[in-house]
Design an enzyme around this catalytic site. Structure first.
Site, PDB file in Angstrom:
ATOM      1  CG  ASP A 190      -1.713   1.209   1.423  1.00 32.04           C
ATOM      2  OD1 ASP A 190      -2.293   1.678   0.441  1.00 32.04           O
ATOM      3  OD2 ASP A 190      -1.769   1.727   2.558  1.00 32.04           O
ATOM      4  CG  ASP A 192      -2.120   7.452   0.254  1.00 29.81           C
ATOM      5  OD1 ASP A 192      -2.145   8.677   0.305  1.00 29.81           O
ATOM      6  OD2 ASP A 192      -2.111   6.809  -0.822  1.00 29.81           O
ATOM      7  CD  GLU A 199      -4.316   8.004   3.970  1.00 31.64           C
ATOM      8  OE1 GLU A 199      -4.764   7.840   2.809  1.00 31.64           O
ATOM      9  OE2 GLU A 199      -3.946   7.062   4.704  1.00 31.64           O
ATOM     10  NE  ARG A 235     -11.786   9.303   0.763  1.00 25.27           N
ATOM     11  CZ  ARG A 235     -10.801   8.408   0.823  1.00 25.27           C
ATOM     12  NH1 ARG A 235      -9.678   8.698   1.468  1.00 25.27           N
ATOM     13  NH2 ARG A 235     -10.925   7.246   0.225  1.00 25.27           N
ATOM     14  CB  SER A 278      -1.991   3.492  -4.306  1.00 27.61           C
ATOM     15  OG  SER A 278      -2.428   4.664  -3.647  1.00 27.61           O
ATOM     16  N   GLY A 279      -5.071   3.129  -3.321  1.00 27.43           N
ATOM     17  CA  GLY A 279      -6.353   3.778  -3.520  1.00 27.43           C
ATOM     18  C   GLY A 279      -6.163   5.233  -3.866  1.00 27.43           C
ATOM     19  CE  LYS A 323      -5.086  -0.344  -1.719  1.00 20.83           C
ATOM     20  NZ  LYS A 323      -4.519   0.147  -0.438  1.00 20.83           N
ATOM     21  CG  ASP A 346      -2.477   2.055   6.536  1.00 22.73           C
ATOM     22  OD1 ASP A 346      -2.940   3.037   7.147  1.00 22.73           O
ATOM     23  OD2 ASP A 346      -2.546   1.942   5.302  1.00 22.73           O
ATOM     24  CG  ASN A 349      -7.961   0.440   1.413  1.00 22.60           C
ATOM     25  OD1 ASN A 349      -7.379   0.545   2.491  1.00 22.60           O
ATOM     26  ND2 ASN A 349      -7.560   1.086   0.335  1.00 22.60           N
TER      27      ASN A 349
END
Length: 404
Positions: A190, A192, A199, A235, A278-279, A323, A346, A349
């Site tokens: 991941d 962020d 983030e 967001r 990554s999201g 992911k 972390d 997701n």
């Protein structure tokens, strides 16, 4: 052409003798002891040697000599010559029985207190395990100790040690010992709050004046209180109108997690492949991957029209399921079995990705993620992960020195 059949060795239940020397380490100890063994018709079965601050422990398991008295007298003479303590013990078996149910246990602490290590050792014994070997992997930035454990079911051991680690404030990883440990591996991370501090979406939101609102939604998503895809759209909608040039400023402000470059540099030199999932957004991840020499990556893409963010993303969303799918896709592209993959994350997701990998590591993670992962790290140093892979601090430093 047929291969020659090797000559059978001593049977599993053959009488054996263990010989242990303890004392000040100096050149020639091992050679001198084995010279003494050479005078007898013996077979070497097992050898362990350890040096701690100039003190040597050398233990050898052999088939039993026919002349016990002569054998012991010869070894006593060697011990006197070397000014070392000698222990000789007779028994049956060759230690192969202890190899069943083998696990590789890594204990990390900053600091690592004797009471914590005692508690871990007690849990190993309570699970029916025996500690066969202990080796220090690192003293900095954390103290990392490796234990080879036999006789305990790895899953039972993992659960018991996870609970004990939480009580003691240390990190403990349990991995089954096997040939896959020495095979090529793929590390999927991941980004962020794992590879980087903070983030990215909140950093972009600062340019739109909505950082607090975005941070609130991000926190809910990472805890698992809100569907990630839904939270992403919420967001990103708040970012409508932000100048796309702000993305360059955000990239320049990114701070990697402590030890990130060291971890990637060391493992890549050892043949590991790396991937980022990554999201976050390709506008950031593309540059980050190229900067770090990453092999594969996947992220979401912010839509930009006339130089400004539209408040939308384009293409499929890289969410929790996305992911895990990316991990499988990258493993297939690299020709690496899933058992040889390591996932690091972390947030909620990341859970599917951590579950799909051969080893899932929760790094400074939310409680639900720590509970679900194979192991967790609470220290802030990302390079501590290399110790879970059997790489010592000395090997890290040697790799750096070789690069110059």
């Amino acid at each position: 052409m047929n291969e020659p059949v090797p000559t059978p060795t001593a049977p599993l239940d053959a009488p054996t003798v263990s010989v242990t020397l303890l004392g000040r380490d100096h050149a020639g100890v091992t050679a001198r002891l084995f010279e003494a063994f050479g005078a007898y018709d013996l077979e070497v079965i097992d050898v362990e040697q350890l040096v701690v601050r100039g003190r040597l422990v050398l233990a050898v398991l052999l088939t039993e000599p026919a002349d016990r008295a002569g054998f012991e007298a010869a070894l006593s003479a060697v011990a006197d010559e070397l000014d070392m303590q000698l222990d000789v013990a007779y028994g049956t078996g060759d230690n192969r029985g202890r190899r069943r149910g083998r696990s590789h246990v890594t204990v990390l602490g900053a600091p690592l207190l004797p009471s914590a290590f005692a508690a871990v050792a007690a849990q190993v014994a309570a699970a029916g395990g025996n500690i066969d070997r202990i080796v220090r992997m690192a003293r900095y930035p954390v103290t990392a100790i490796d234990l080879d454990v036999s006789g305990a079911d790895p899953e039972v051991l993992r659960r018991a040690l996870a609970q004990e680690a939480a009580r003691q404030g240390v990190d403990v990883a349990v991995q089954p010992l096997g040939i896959h440990q020495h095979a090529q591996r793929l590390v999927v991370m991941d980004v962020d709050s794992t590879l980087i501090q903070g983030e990215v979406i909140e950093m972009i939101a600062a340019h739109a004046g909505c950082e607090t609102e975005v941070a609130r939604v991000t926190s809910a998503a990472m805890r698992g209180d809100l569907d990630f895809a839904e939270s992403l759209h919420q967001r990103v909608a708040l970012l409508e109108g932000v100048d796309a040039a702000a993305l360059g400023e955000v990239y320049e402000a990114i701070q990697l997690a402590p030890g990130a470059r060291t971890m990637i540099r060391t493992l890549k030199r050892l043949g590991y492949r790396f991937a980022l999932v990554s999201g976050g957004f390709t506008q950031i991840i593309d540059r980050l991957a190229l900067d770090l020499g990453i092999d594969y990556w996947a992220a979401n893409t912010l839509e930009v029209v006339d130089g400004r963010l539209t408040g939308r993303v384009t293409g499929p969303v890289v969410d929790r399921a996305g992911k895990a799918a990316a991990l499988r896709r990258f493993a297939d592209a690299a020709g690496i079995p899933l058992d040889n993959t390591v996932a690091i994350g972390d947030g909620a997701n990341d859970l599917d990705m951590l579950a799909a990998a051969g080893l899932g590591i929760a790094f400074n993670a939310k409680p639900a993620v720590r509970d679900a992962a194979d192991t967790s790290l609470s220290v802030p140093y990302l390079d501590a992960i290399v110790f879970l892979m059997g790489i010592t601090r000395e090997e890290v430093e040697a790799a750096d020195a070789a690069l110059g």
